[in-house]
Design an enzyme around this catalytic site. Structure first.
Site, PDB file in Angstrom:
ATOM      1  N   LYS A 103     -52.051 -82.666  17.865  1.00  0.00           N
ATOM      2  CA  LYS A 103     -51.608 -81.499  17.088  1.00  0.00           C
ATOM      3  C   LYS A 103     -52.617 -81.334  15.963  1.00  0.00           C
ATOM      4  CE  LYS A 103     -47.866 -79.992  14.028  1.00  0.00           C
ATOM      5  NZ  LYS A 103     -46.561 -80.351  13.480  1.00  0.00           N
ATOM      6  N   TRP A 104     -53.346 -80.223  15.974  1.00  0.00           N
ATOM      7  CA  TRP A 104     -54.487 -79.999  15.079  1.00  0.00           C
ATOM      8  C   TRP A 104     -54.057 -79.023  13.993  1.00  0.00           C
ATOM      9  CZ3 TRP A 104     -59.895 -81.201  16.595  1.00  0.00           C
ATOM     10  CH2 TRP A 104     -60.848 -80.733  15.681  1.00  0.00           C
ATOM     11  N   ASP A 105     -53.915 -79.528  12.781  1.00  0.00           N
ATOM     12  CA  ASP A 105     -53.332 -78.739  11.696  1.00  0.00           C
ATOM     13  C   ASP A 105     -54.426 -78.230  10.746  1.00  0.00           C
ATOM     14  OD1 ASP A 105     -51.318 -77.668  10.126  1.00  0.00           O
ATOM     15  OD2 ASP A 105     -50.201 -79.535   9.943  1.00  0.00           O
ATOM     16  N   ASP A 154     -46.319 -87.299  13.880  1.00  0.00           N
ATOM     17  CA  ASP A 154     -46.930 -86.286  13.013  1.00  0.00           C
ATOM     18  C   ASP A 154     -47.695 -86.967  11.875  1.00  0.00           C
ATOM     19  OD1 ASP A 154     -46.930 -83.755  11.123  1.00  0.00           O
ATOM     20  OD2 ASP A 154     -46.280 -83.023  13.073  1.00  0.00           O
ATOM     21  N   TRP A 160     -45.905 -67.891   5.018  1.00  0.00           N
ATOM     22  CA  TRP A 160     -45.527 -69.206   5.524  1.00  0.00           C
ATOM     23  C   TRP A 160     -44.021 -69.225   5.854  1.00  0.00           C
ATOM     24  CZ3 TRP A 160     -42.083 -72.826   3.445  1.00  0.00           C
ATOM     25  CH2 TRP A 160     -42.052 -74.038   4.150  1.00  0.00           C
ATOM     26  N   ASP A 202     -43.361 -73.168  10.757  1.00  0.00           N
ATOM     27  CA  ASP A 202     -42.640 -74.305  10.181  1.00  0.00           C
ATOM     28  C   ASP A 202     -41.165 -73.966   9.991  1.00  0.00           C
ATOM     29  OD1 ASP A 202     -44.627 -76.148  10.099  1.00  0.00           O
ATOM     30  OD2 ASP A 202     -45.154 -75.852   8.001  1.00  0.00           O
TER      31      ASP A 202
HETATM   32  C1  DGJ Z   1     -47.718 -78.511   8.520  1.00  0.00           C
HETATM   33  C2  DGJ Z   1     -47.170 -78.420   9.911  1.00  0.00           C
HETATM   34  O1  DGJ Z   1     -46.846 -77.115  10.235  1.00  0.00           O
HETATM   35  C3  DGJ Z   1     -45.959 -79.350  10.024  1.00  0.00           C
HETATM   36  O2  DGJ Z   1     -45.387 -79.227  11.296  1.00  0.00           O
HETATM   37  C4  DGJ Z   1     -46.423 -80.752   9.763  1.00  0.00           C
HETATM   38  O3  DGJ Z   1     -47.329 -81.140  10.750  1.00  0.00           O
HETATM   39  C5  DGJ Z   1     -47.067 -80.851   8.398  1.00  0.00           C
HETATM   40  N1  DGJ Z   1     -48.109 -79.879   8.235  1.00  0.00           N
HETATM   41  C6  DGJ Z   1     -47.621 -82.214   8.162  1.00  0.00           C
HETATM   42  O4  DGJ Z   1     -48.320 -82.316   7.005  1.00  0.00           O
END
Ligand code: DGJ
Length: 693
Positions: free
Chosen positions: A446-448, A336, A169, A516
């Site tokens: 934005k799909w996390d 976000d 990460w 990130d």
């Molecule tokens: C992880 C993402 O990579 C961040 O940019 C952000 O969207 C956070 N999650 C939000 O919880």
């Protein structure tokens, strides 16, 4: 182009620079003949007529020569295909037929009712060979323990060097090269998503001989967004074979009842003699032409609120950020995490995809309308595959998550993974997301995906392992369905940064969140790795606050931050309410400059001029006689002048005008002696635009 030998047993696929050949041998063994520079059918036939594999005591003659080694018989290599029924295990196939369908070659084999089709396709205008396999079961029920998409065979050389992209990460996609030795090198993910740890890509160059601009490079990339494995094996006779596919262990993927079939994802292979840079450009061109949706449309400059506001958001505060972003020239404003359910921290709300009534009393529409009135598109964040135990969804359906009966449900980031293999879960997500996208003018999602699988159980299901594969198929179907129903909406793949970057997800999303880690210096190495296989057109990069408040406290100038992010799809992610008027004005000029160079950055050919491990690094994008050079200096030492950067791919006989300095340069001079950047001190950066005169 596909050519077939007269006896219908030799096949040759050719692209602009390379060829791939195979032959059906004795006992229906499918033998590899050639992968490398372009050859004629007569060459492939000469190879086929040449001496076959040699006998060596205690070795299997077929090992290292087969296109798709199955389990069973005289073979000791890792099988690409391993199946079993109640009665038997392994495969003894017979060749049935072949079909040539345009660019695609299909070779059909069968074994006791199991149809095994090997697919090959060299995409027109590229040297990328796509390979995949279909298993169609017309016999008794069988378990598929392993079904790789392909096995790639490299020619004999004295030795090989392996390039891979590893990380964790906030440190994804870092390039590492090492000598390949005997045995197997395995990379993959046991985590349910592609992972931050490895991108599903490898490259091999003989004897470590390739450079950035010269030499033979073989590359393989898997189009799969779940658990996967790539094994690079150097066999006892030094031959190298690369197998890759779905699943990490060979402990069972799925069960095929009579009448059921399974299609593996594509494992793509590329040969290039243009060095690592040439290979990257070929991968990029392939993704532009065949993978990324609408790749010729440029991605807008976005603003994302995450680093500025995290979970503490409100309509008014997002509006204030949006007004500042619009004044800066931003084209897409993305809210976000934190807008929905009871999501005021990461402890609650995931699963409840309706706007938080305290924060957005009239839903998202008023903010979306305001953003549109400011001249920007409007986007939101979602994490549909997850649920917080503290949510309406979980309270209503505690059995909808992956869990092992009688065991603790492991929470990571206070969340559990929904079992997307279940049809009721699929339908719930479709309804929620379809309703959401219909509820307000939303242009971007934005799909996390913020946690790995740990308790991948499915109580009550006969064959629970299948959820690993079914989850990814359900994700793909959901994305495909949403894209079809909402054609104007663009999607970004995010997984805690770059945890889900692969050709499979890239075929269904418009860009990916690279990491990130928004520290502009660390980013140079991450972007360097990303660019080995994926293009700038898909690589989202934000300018955030200084000092970097997420990671390391490093301070850097706006100039350095912008030039770092301008190497991909530019975004801004800082707390604009704390930026001074001077900073906002400066940012506006950078955004303007980016819009000018965007067609070249997002649509041009990339040359990595200098890698980021040295003090000075630089990349060049070229398109139709327009050149953009981005250069960064980490630190200058001893007051020594910074070396000029040598450009690539120019016409030596042409002259180029630099729009920054007004100077006119000769192509031959730029190629051989380089461009002076004038960079000095620490963390300096510059942009140069050159136009062919
Ligand atoms: C992880 C993402 O990579 C961040 O940019 C952000 O969207 C956070 N999650 C939000 O919880």
């Amino acid at each position: 182009m596909l050519e077939i030998g007269e006896d219908g047993r030799t096949w040759l696929l050719s692209g602009p620079a390379s060829s791939y050949a195979l032959r059906l041998g004795e006992d229906d063994a499918l033998l590899h003949l050639h992968w490398g520079p372009r050859i004629a059918l007569a060459d492939a036939e000469a190879l086929a007529a040449g001496p076959g594999p040699e006998y060596w005591a205690f070795e299997a003659t077929l090992d290292g020569h087969e296109e798709y080694p199955v389990e069973g018989g005289p073979r000791f290599v890792r099988p690409a295909l391993s199946v079993r029924t109640d009665e038997r295990r392994g495969t003894e196939w017979s060749f049935e037929t072949y079909e040539a369908d345009g660019d695609e070659l299909r070779l059909r084999f069968s074994d006791s009712g199991l149809g095994i089709t090997l697919h090959y396709r060299m995409r027109a205008g590229t040297d990328v060979v796509e390979r995949w396999v279909t298993l169609a079961n017309e016999g008794p029920a069988l378990e598929v323990l392993r079904a790789d998409s392909a096995a790639w065979t490299l020619p004999h050389r004295d030795g090989w060097r392996l390039s891979q992209l590893h990380g964790r990460w906030a440190a994804e996609s870092r390039l590492v090269r090492s000598e390949l030795t005997y045995g197997e090198k395995i990379i993959g993910s046991r985590r349910g998503h592609t992972s931050h740890q490895h991108l599903p890509w490898v490259a091999l160059d003989a004897d470590g001989s390739a450079t950035e601009e010269r030499g033979e490079v073989y590359g393989c990339a898997l189009a799969w967004s779940g658990t996967w494995r790539i094994a690079v094996a150097q066999l006892p006779d030094a031959r190298v074979q690369i197998t890759g596919g779905v699943g990490y262990d060979d402990s069972g993927l799925l069960r095929l009842e009579p009448g059921e079939s399974f299609v593996t994802p594509v494992f793509a292979g590329l040969w290039s003699d243009g060095g690592f840079g040439g290979a990257s450009r070929a991968w990029h061109a392939y993704q532009h032409a065949y993978v990324i949706p609408d790749a010729d449309e440029h991605r807008p400059v976005l603003y994302n609120s995450w680093e500025a506001t995290e979970f503490d958001i409100s309509e008014e505060q997002q509006g204030a950020l949006a007004r500042r972003a619009a004044a800066m020239g931003v084209e897409l404003f993305v809210v976000d995490d934190g807008w929905f359910g009871a999501r005021t921290s990461d402890r609650a709300g995931l699963g409840d995809w309706t706007p938080n009534p305290d924060r957005f009393p009239a839903g998202l529409k008023p903010l979306a309308d305001e953003v549109h009135a400011l001249g920007m598109q409007f986007g939101i964040w979602v994490e549909p595959e997850m649920v917080n135990p503290d949510s309406e969804l979980y309270r209503a359906h505690p059995d909808w998550v992956q869990f092992q009966p009688g065991r603790k449900r492991t929470e990571l980031r206070n969340q559990l993974v929904l079992n997307l293999a279940r049809e009721d879960v699929q339908e719930y997500l479709w309804e929620q997301l379809d309703t959401l996208l219909s509820s307000a003018p939303i242009d971007y999602v934005k799909w996390d995906f913020n946690r790995c699988f740990t308790d991948a159980g499915w109580p009550g299901e006969d064959y629970p392992q299948r959820l690993w594969v079914d989850h990814v198929h359900a994700l793909y179907r959901l994305l495909d369905r949403l894209r079809a129903a909402h054609p104007g909406v663009a999607f970004e793949s995010c997984s805690g940064g770059g945890g889900r970057i692969d050709l499979g997800i890239m075929a269904r999303t418009d860009q990916v969140w690279t990491s990130d880690n928004t520290d502009p210096l660390d980013r140079l190495a991450i972007q360097h790795g990303f660019s080995q296989v994926h293009p700038a057109r898909a690589m989202a990069a934000w300018v955030t606050d200084s000092p970097n408040n997420q990671l390391n406290g490093r301070a850097s100038s706006l100039r350095f931050r912008f030039v770092s992010s301008m190497a991909g799809v530019l975004g801004v992610g800082g707390d604009l309410t704390r930026w001074s008027d001077e900073e906002l004005a400066e940012a506006r000029t950078w955004v303007e400059l980016y819009k000018e160079i965007r067609p070249v950055v997002q649509g041009g050919d990339l040359h990595r001029l200098r890698a980021p491990e040295g003090g000075l690094s630089a990349v060049q994008y070229s398109r139709d006689g327009e050149i953009v050079v981005l250069a960064w200096l980490q630190a200058q030492h001893y007051g020594e002048p910074v070396a000029p950067v040598r450009l690539r791919g120019l016409d030596p006989a042409a002259t180029y005008e630099c729009l920054e300095t007004g100077e006119v340069h000769r192509g031959a001079v730029l190629l051989h002696h380089g461009l002076r950047t004038g960079l000095r001190g620490d963390l300096d950066a510059a942009v140069f635009r050159l136009r062919r005169m």
